[in-house]
Scaffold this motif. Structure first.
Motif, PDB file in Angstrom:
ATOM      1  N   TYR A 101       0.723  -1.213  -0.018  1.00 44.38           N
ATOM      2  CA  TYR A 101       0.149  -0.107  -0.076  1.00 44.38           C
ATOM      3  C   TYR A 101       0.825   1.267   0.095  1.00 44.38           C
ATOM      4  O   TYR A 101       0.638   2.065  -0.903  1.00 44.38           O
ATOM      5  N   LYS A 102       1.841   1.360   1.074  1.00 44.52           N
ATOM      6  CA  LYS A 102       2.671   2.596   1.210  1.00 44.52           C
ATOM      7  C   LYS A 102       3.544   2.510   0.017  1.00 44.52           C
ATOM      8  O   LYS A 102       3.655   3.722  -0.481  1.00 44.52           O
ATOM      9  N   VAL A 110      -1.407   7.070  -6.298  1.00 41.38           N
ATOM     10  CA  VAL A 110      -1.900   8.103  -5.862  1.00 41.38           C
ATOM     11  C   VAL A 110      -1.452   9.444  -6.337  1.00 41.38           C
ATOM     12  O   VAL A 110      -1.833  10.394  -6.553  1.00 41.38           O
TER      13      VAL A 110
ATOM     14  N   ARG B  53      -6.236  12.573  -2.303  1.00 47.29           N
ATOM     15  CA  ARG B  53      -4.936  11.986  -2.716  1.00 47.29           C
ATOM     16  C   ARG B  53      -3.910  12.188  -1.554  1.00 47.29           C
ATOM     17  O   ARG B  53      -3.231  11.309  -1.249  1.00 47.29           O
ATOM     18  N   VAL B  55      -4.407  12.493   1.486  1.00 49.55           N
ATOM     19  CA  VAL B  55      -4.750  11.752   2.922  1.00 49.55           C
ATOM     20  C   VAL B  55      -4.074  10.455   2.581  1.00 49.55           C
ATOM     21  O   VAL B  55      -3.397   9.844   3.571  1.00 49.55           O
ATOM     22  N   GLU B  56      -3.903  10.014   1.629  1.00 51.92           N
ATOM     23  CA  GLU B  56      -3.227   8.330   1.456  1.00 51.92           C
ATOM     24  C   GLU B  56      -1.826   8.645   1.695  1.00 51.92           C
ATOM     25  O   GLU B  56      -1.212   7.876   2.415  1.00 51.92           O
ATOM     26  N   ASP B  57      -1.187   9.733   1.233  1.00 51.50           N
ATOM     27  CA  ASP B  57       0.184  10.030   1.585  1.00 51.50           C
ATOM     28  C   ASP B  57       0.463  10.345   2.949  1.00 51.50           C
ATOM     29  O   ASP B  57       1.244   9.602   3.677  1.00 51.50           O
ATOM     30  N   LEU B  59      -1.591   9.010   5.372  1.00 46.90           N
ATOM     31  CA  LEU B  59      -1.826   7.748   6.355  1.00 46.90           C
ATOM     32  C   LEU B  59      -0.357   6.753   5.973  1.00 46.90           C
ATOM     33  O   LEU B  59       0.081   6.178   6.957  1.00 46.90           O
ATOM     34  N   ALA B  60      -0.016   6.632   4.753  1.00 44.42           N
ATOM     35  CA  ALA B  60       1.199   5.971   4.480  1.00 44.42           C
ATOM     36  C   ALA B  60       2.312   6.420   5.303  1.00 44.42           C
ATOM     37  O   ALA B  60       3.302   5.678   6.006  1.00 44.42           O
ATOM     38  N   ARG B  61       2.591   7.754   5.418  1.00 48.06           N
ATOM     39  CA  ARG B  61       3.872   8.385   6.022  1.00 48.06           C
ATOM     40  C   ARG B  61       3.688   8.063   7.682  1.00 48.06           C
ATOM     41  O   ARG B  61       4.660   7.966   8.447  1.00 48.06           O
ATOM     42  N   ASN B  63       1.548   6.130   9.461  1.00 50.20           N
ATOM     43  CA  ASN B  63       0.951   5.001  10.159  1.00 50.20           C
ATOM     44  C   ASN B  63       0.060   5.198  10.955  1.00 50.20           C
ATOM     45  O   ASN B  63      -0.409   4.517  12.376  1.00 50.20           O
ATOM     46  N   SER B  64      -1.108   6.052  10.829  1.00 48.40           N
ATOM     47  CA  SER B  64      -2.033   6.588  11.511  1.00 48.40           C
ATOM     48  C   SER B  64      -3.055   5.342  11.944  1.00 48.40           C
ATOM     49  O   SER B  64      -3.292   4.395  10.974  1.00 48.40           O
ATOM     50  N   ALA B  65      -3.569   5.303  13.020  1.00 48.67           N
ATOM     51  CA  ALA B  65      -4.689   4.241  13.062  1.00 48.67           C
ATOM     52  C   ALA B  65      -6.006   5.030  13.127  1.00 48.67           C
ATOM     53  O   ALA B  65      -5.954   6.315  12.926  1.00 48.67           O
ATOM     54  N   ARG B  66      -7.244   4.459  13.134  1.00 47.80           N
ATOM     55  CA  ARG B  66      -8.393   5.234  12.947  1.00 47.80           C
ATOM     56  C   ARG B  66      -8.757   5.804  14.239  1.00 47.80           C
ATOM     57  O   ARG B  66      -8.175   5.508  15.238  1.00 47.80           O
ATOM     58  N   MET B 139     -12.352  10.908   2.423  1.00 48.01           N
ATOM     59  CA  MET B 139     -11.832   9.465   2.259  1.00 48.01           C
ATOM     60  C   MET B 139     -11.602   8.505   3.423  1.00 48.01           C
ATOM     61  O   MET B 139     -11.393   7.463   3.552  1.00 48.01           O
ATOM     62  N   VAL B 140     -11.562   9.245   4.750  1.00 48.22           N
ATOM     63  CA  VAL B 140     -11.431   8.436   6.013  1.00 48.22           C
ATOM     64  C   VAL B 140     -13.100   8.481   6.525  1.00 48.22           C
ATOM     65  O   VAL B 140     -13.065   8.138   7.828  1.00 48.22           O
TER      66      VAL B 140
END
Lengths: 142, 178
Positions: A101-102, A110, B53, B55-57, B59-61, B63-66, B139-140
């Motif tokens: 994913y990352k 993305v 877009r 937000v994906e970056d 989250l990936a960076r 490592n957030s949890a909900r 998106m979340v």
């Protein structure tokens, strides 16, 4: 280790990407139909797991196993769903999917404005990178 | 491929470059639309597309949890501002129900070197931020509304971005067999 195939769905249930590497048996239906069936099953398992769990489920559905293969499921917080079928003895597939994913999805889908969100991924670069990534994993995990 | 090697380190750029690029976009939009309301709408739309877009970056960076509640979300948003704009807005003015709050900043990197002409007082210059917030939250699975309650460009003391949580969004149900 053997990786059979991957499905990537978005939040709306659209099949963003499908690829197989090592699939000996086909489902005998079109890819679209198969994807619908797959998404429907995942959706049901997810709500089943959430309802039936005796604890408050933190991460929900992670994987299932038959005697021949294992299905691993990872969902990003944005609802992108990664489904990877492997042989049954593979470990730490969750980390692998998270990394996918990352390092692959976010980087090459993305951040690529050519890739429309919510549309099937047609980017050749993504395809190549994903293929490389999977083959690398197969090699290192052997 | 240079992209490969520079992949995961955060690239730092001078904020002035960003400020001026944004300024060029706004002035181009003013030329194209000649109407403040349309420009506001376009900026919001552009922001939305960036947000979904970005937000994906994020989250990936990180490592957030909900997030379990809006306060956690607010902290994350604050952190995102630090990450992407290099500013840390203050979280203020919580509503009693806890479903509304404000981000207050003393300086807004988008509006540096900017003065609004008198006849453009209705222009929401930084409206791209509202769109970006709305897009990323959507998106979340959060439906939120954002707007500027105060703006330094309009003579207010601080810039205040108000965020209101509307509802949670659910996953789409698979299409039934017809």
């Amino acid at each position: 280790m053997s990786i059979h195939n991957i499905y990537i769905f978005d939040r709306m249930g659209t099949l963003l990407y499908y690829m197989d590497w090592n699939r000996q048996k086909n489902s005998g239906m079109s890819k679209e139909e198969e994807a619908k069936l797959m998404y429907g099953m995942l959706f049901s398992i997810k709500s089943f797991v959430a309802k039936i769990s005796p604890h408050d489920p933190k991460r929900g559905f992670l994987c299932y196993k038959t005697n021949k293969y294992a299905l691993h499921y990872y969902e990003s917080l944005t609802g992108i769903k990664f489904v990877l079928n492997t042989n049954t003895s593979v470990k730490n597939v969750r980390d692998l999917l998270q990394q996918l994913y990352k390092d692959i999805y976010v980087e090459y889908v993305v951040k690529n404005t050519e890739c429309e969100m919510g549309q099937p991924i047609v980017s050749e670069l993504f395809k190549v990178k994903l293929d490389q990534f999977i083959k690398q994993q197969v090699k290192t995990l052997q | 491929m240079s992209r490969q090697s520079t992949r995961l380190d955060v690239k730092k750029v001078n904020s002035e470059l960003f400020t001026l690029t944004y300024g060029a976009i706004v002035s181009q939009l003013m030329k194209d639309y000649e109407n403040v309301e349309d420009v506001n709408k376009q900026l919001d739309r552009m922001g939305y597309n960036i947000g979904v877009r970005m937000v994906e970056d994020f989250l990936a960076r990180t490592n957030s949890a909900r997030c379990n509640d809006l306060r956690e979300t607010a902290d994350k948003i604050q952190y995102a501002f630090k990450m992407y704009l290099g500013i840390t807005p203050a979280l203020t003015n919580w509503s009693a129900a806890g479903d509304e709050f404000s981000l207050t900043f003393d300086s807004n990197p988008l509006t540096e070197f900017v003065e609004l002409p008198d006849n453009y007082q209705n222009l929401k210059y930084s409206n791209v931020l509202c769109g970006a917030l709305r897009g990323s939250c959507e998106m979340v699975q959060m439906d939120v509304s954002c707007w500027f309650a105060q703006d330094q460009l309009k003579g207010d003391l601080a810039t205040e971005l108000r965020i209101k949580f509307n509802k949670r969004l659910e996953d789409a149900i698979p299409a039934g067999e017809d």
